[in-house]
Design an enzyme around this catalytic site. Structure first.
Site, mmCIF file in Angstrom:
data_model
loop_
_atom_site.group_PDB
_atom_site.id
_atom_site.type_symbol
_atom_site.label_atom_id
_atom_site.label_comp_id
_atom_site.label_asym_id
_atom_site.label_seq_id
_atom_site.Cartn_x
_atom_site.Cartn_y
_atom_site.Cartn_z
ATOM 1 N N ASP A 80 43.184 21.696 98.543
ATOM 2 C CA ASP A 80 42.742 22.736 97.613
ATOM 3 C C ASP A 80 43.904 23.673 97.302
ATOM 4 O O ASP A 80 43.724 24.872 97.146
ATOM 5 C CB ASP A 80 41.574 23.512 98.220
ATOM 6 C CG ASP A 80 40.872 24.423 97.207
ATOM 7 O OD1 ASP A 80 40.866 24.084 96.002
ATOM 8 O OD2 ASP A 80 40.362 25.488 97.610
ATOM 9 N N ASP A 99 44.575 28.812 104.080
ATOM 10 C CA ASP A 99 43.298 28.197 103.678
ATOM 11 C C ASP A 99 43.341 26.672 103.726
ATOM 12 O O ASP A 99 43.387 25.992 102.703
ATOM 13 C CB ASP A 99 42.896 28.656 102.271
ATOM 14 C CG ASP A 99 42.445 30.101 102.243
ATOM 15 O OD1 ASP A 99 42.163 30.653 103.321
ATOM 16 O OD2 ASP A 99 42.370 30.672 101.148
#
Length: 305
Positions: free
Chosen positions: A239, A256
């Site tokens: 992502d 993340d």
């Protein structure tokens, strides 16, 4: 990058996935459920502080950084919410030993209850992640309540494992920067705070910056190197975008990683890797055009190898 530039243990052959429940070691220590209630962990009714949870958590790689507070006498003070996301919220916590100058800021990522997650298109990311018990695999595949809880635990465990691996690579070779993974406790992940420790101001995201030519070239070079390290370690971020790349003191920091993809075990791994490259390359493209076509030495036309 030459084959001997990175340690041999980063290069893997096909076989069992690093996300199997028997690898890495911390996944052997129990299923990804919330830890049992501890009366001593209840917040102080007057201050709201809690005792440090260091003693009953899985710890990050050793040697631990000098700035990290590991004393069991430390207290954790909640300072507010840093960020909300699809799977988790990130809180700012100060861990300090009372009556001393020992303290550190931590970013605490708390994965939401499975019923309250906003990210549901997770099937592609979970390919290649398996647990040993067939009942648990069936529960995750069927998205039962138990299966969703298992998946939530896998997000936290996968991010912790990837950060630990990448931090060790970065510490040894200075080719990729990630927050130090302090500890994992159930679905709560404590990380190094990336930003100004005095003010509690988080480092800006890459998307917030408008760098000049020299800084743009440097950030681009760091990005290409980080993508090479990820690919050679067998990872795709899954992502990657300018919103989960921080810039702190001139250093590009990758954050993340709950959706990190094992590019060997996941059939869609190369596609995730290519998408990561395409998304961040798209952010750089307009700046390159504005500053001149000679700004970048390398084009991300395909995943780096």
């Amino acid at each position: 990058m030459r084959d001997h530039d990175l340690p041999a243990l980063e290069r893997r052959s096909r076989g069992k996935s690093r996300f199997d429940d028997d690898e890495p070691q911390f996944l052997k220590r129990g299923r990804p459920t919330e830890p049992p209630a501890n009366p001593d962990a209840e917040p102080d009714p007057d201050t709201g502080d809690s005792w440090s949870s260091w003693d009953d958590a899985v710890h990050g790689p050793e040697p631990h950084p000098a700035w990290l507070v590991t004393e069991l006498a430390a207290r954790d003070t909640e300072l507010g919410v840093l960020k909300t996301g699809k799977e988790a919220d990130v809180h700012l916590v100060r861990r300090a030993v009372p009556d001393t100058d020992r303290s550190c800021l931590l970013a605490v990522k708390r994965y939401r209850d499975p019923e309250h997650r906003l990210f549901h298109r997770d099937a592609g990311y979970l390919e290649g992640r398996r647990v040993r018990r067939s009942r648990e695999n069936r529960a995750m595949a069927g998205r039962t309540a138990f299966g969703r809880q298992m998946i939530a635990g896998q997000w936290a465990a996968a991010e912790f494992a990837a950060l630990a691996r990448l931090w060790e690579i970065g510490a040894g070779h200075d080719r990729i920067a990630v927050p130090y993974p302090v500890q994992l406790r159930g679905t709560e992940l404590m990380l190094e705070f990336v930003g100004d420790a005095e003010s509690g101001q988080a480092a800006p995201r890459l998307a917030q910056l408008r760098p000049g030519l020299a800084e743009l070239r440097d950030l681009w070079a760091q990005l290409v190197e980080a993508l090479r390290v990820l690919a050679r370690a067998g990872y795709a971020h899954g992502d990657l975008s300018p919103y989960n790349l921080l810039v702190h003191q001139g250093r590009l920091v990758v954050i993340d990683l709950p959706q990190v993809v094992d590019v060997v075990a996941n059939p869609q791994g190369p596609e995730f890797l290519a998408r990561d490259v395409r998304v961040v390359g798209t952010w750089f493209a307009p700046l390159v055009a504005k500053l001149g076509s000679s700004a970048m030495p390398v084009r991300p036309s395909s995943p780096p190898v």
